[in-house]
Design an enzyme around this catalytic site. Sequence first.
Site, mmCIF file in Angstrom:
data_model
loop_
_atom_site.group_PDB
_atom_site.id
_atom_site.type_symbol
_atom_site.label_atom_id
_atom_site.label_comp_id
_atom_site.label_asym_id
_atom_site.label_seq_id
_atom_site.Cartn_x
_atom_site.Cartn_y
_atom_site.Cartn_z
ATOM 1 N N ASP A 1 72.644 18.971 58.416
ATOM 2 C CA ASP A 1 73.682 19.851 57.908
ATOM 3 C C ASP A 1 73.707 19.714 56.394
ATOM 4 O O ASP A 1 73.387 18.640 55.855
ATOM 5 C CB ASP A 1 75.056 19.501 58.486
ATOM 6 C CG ASP A 1 76.104 20.557 58.146
ATOM 7 O OD1 ASP A 1 76.248 21.513 58.929
ATOM 8 O OD2 ASP A 1 76.743 20.437 57.085
ATOM 9 N N ARG B 1 68.540 28.200 62.092
ATOM 10 C CA ARG B 1 69.364 27.768 63.219
ATOM 11 C C ARG B 1 68.641 27.917 64.556
ATOM 12 O O ARG B 1 69.272 28.189 65.585
ATOM 13 C CB ARG B 1 70.701 28.528 63.265
ATOM 14 C CG ARG B 1 71.613 28.225 62.081
ATOM 15 C CD ARG B 1 72.974 28.886 62.261
ATOM 16 N NE ARG B 1 73.765 28.802 61.042
ATOM 17 C CZ ARG B 1 74.644 29.721 60.649
ATOM 18 N NH1 ARG B 1 74.834 30.798 61.380
ATOM 19 N NH2 ARG B 1 75.343 29.566 59.541
ATOM 20 N N ARG C 1 73.903 17.149 72.909
ATOM 21 C CA ARG C 1 74.962 16.969 71.918
ATOM 22 C C ARG C 1 76.323 16.720 72.542
ATOM 23 O O ARG C 1 77.294 16.438 71.828
ATOM 24 C CB ARG C 1 75.075 18.244 71.051
ATOM 25 C CG ARG C 1 74.349 18.268 69.724
ATOM 26 C CD ARG C 1 74.996 17.446 68.629
ATOM 27 N NE ARG C 1 76.432 17.533 68.552
ATOM 28 C CZ ARG C 1 77.109 18.506 67.931
ATOM 29 N NH1 ARG C 1 76.476 19.499 67.354
ATOM 30 N NH2 ARG C 1 78.425 18.477 67.877
ATOM 31 N N ARG D 1 73.120 25.784 68.965
ATOM 32 C CA ARG D 1 73.994 26.141 70.079
ATOM 33 C C ARG D 1 73.465 27.228 70.986
ATOM 34 O O ARG D 1 73.995 27.427 72.084
ATOM 35 C CB ARG D 1 75.371 26.546 69.524
ATOM 36 C CG ARG D 1 76.153 25.379 68.950
ATOM 37 C CD ARG D 1 77.423 25.851 68.278
ATOM 38 N NE ARG D 1 77.130 26.598 67.060
ATOM 39 C CZ ARG D 1 78.040 27.220 66.324
ATOM 40 N NH1 ARG D 1 79.310 27.187 66.699
ATOM 41 N NH2 ARG D 1 77.705 27.856 65.222
ATOM 42 N N TYR E 1 82.221 24.315 48.807
ATOM 43 C CA TYR E 1 82.924 23.520 49.814
ATOM 44 C C TYR E 1 83.759 22.425 49.156
ATOM 45 O O TYR E 1 84.910 22.171 49.544
ATOM 46 C CB TYR E 1 81.931 22.889 50.784
ATOM 47 C CG TYR E 1 81.420 23.829 51.843
ATOM 48 C CD1 TYR E 1 82.284 24.368 52.789
ATOM 49 C CD2 TYR E 1 80.081 24.168 51.921
ATOM 50 C CE1 TYR E 1 81.823 25.234 53.780
ATOM 51 C CE2 TYR E 1 79.604 25.029 52.902
ATOM 52 C CZ TYR E 1 80.479 25.557 53.825
ATOM 53 O OH TYR E 1 80.031 26.404 54.801
#
Length: 351
Positions: free
Chosen positions: A83, A34, A47, A38, A158
């Site tokens: 992702d 990562r 973004r 962010r 998921y």
Amino acid sequence: MSAPETPPSATYDSAFLKACRREPVPHTPVWFMRQAGRSLPEYRKVREGIPMLESCMRPELVTEITLQPVRRHNVDAAIYYSDIVVPLKAIGVDLDIRPGVGPVVENPIRTRADLAQLRDLTPEDVSYVTEAIGLLTRELGPTPLIGFAGAPFTLASYLVEGGPSRTYENAKAMMYGDPELWADLLDRLAEITAVFLKVQIEAGASAVQLFDSWAGALAPVDYRRSVLPASAKVFKAVEGYGVPRIHFGVGCGELLKLMGEAGADVVGVDWRVPLDEAARRVGPGKALQGNLDPTVLFASTEAVEAKTREVLDSAEGLEGHVFNLGHGVMPSTDPDALTRLVDYVHTHTTR
């Protein structure tokens, strides 16, 4: 798709790939899970107003986001911005990434009929990946690019749960109660994942990482019987390309040896197990990656350096070591702390 005979020459002698191959390195290479995301204000700026999945399908945007931490932090490798659910979205699974929640699947897989959602993935389904990696490798030059994918178990979790879960009650119920359906689900996901990784390697990725983010929820006996075969199928499918294969999961201290047995060349270790102990568990013939606790970066510079020395001391004598965090960079991390960390590792491990 056929495998190239040799890895990309521009990146072959990089510190990162040398460490993955367990060869002598000029310094311990560093990259962060990562690292693109962010924690960077420049990421938030580009973004702005663009949904997560859409951002993964814009080659020029993917290129910019992937390059941002390389420019800022001087890391030894870039990781492709994407992702783990991108290949599922590409084959038409009705899902979205909801802010503050994560991937949410509209029609969870609970029966054999539900498997029809999972058609084969083709390179054409993810042509934007090929385009983005082509752009990236030209920009990166000798800096390796790591491709990645979600492992079959984590993707299955998921798909069966319908979204993030802390208990995996539906996924485990299928695994225990209908092992044939479970095996068929993971096998189909292994095929999809293998194609997704092949696309990235053939486009120019120098290494690949398989994220089994939630495998730590499993007991070793269940992992070996119900998960390892699918992960092994993925690693076997890309073996012929000659690029390093990294395997990482969170809370997988009891599974480290098995994760190596699945076919990884490099085993990622979270912060719960010291690297010397991880090496004992994994056994010889594998490089290790890790494993500073991401929350350490919120402490003082002196504390970060002290904990970093502990990791480096624990890695002393390993066959190969890639410095990383024990999980991903947290969103509120100070980017300057990451830049200082890279410099510290490089400076204190120069050979």
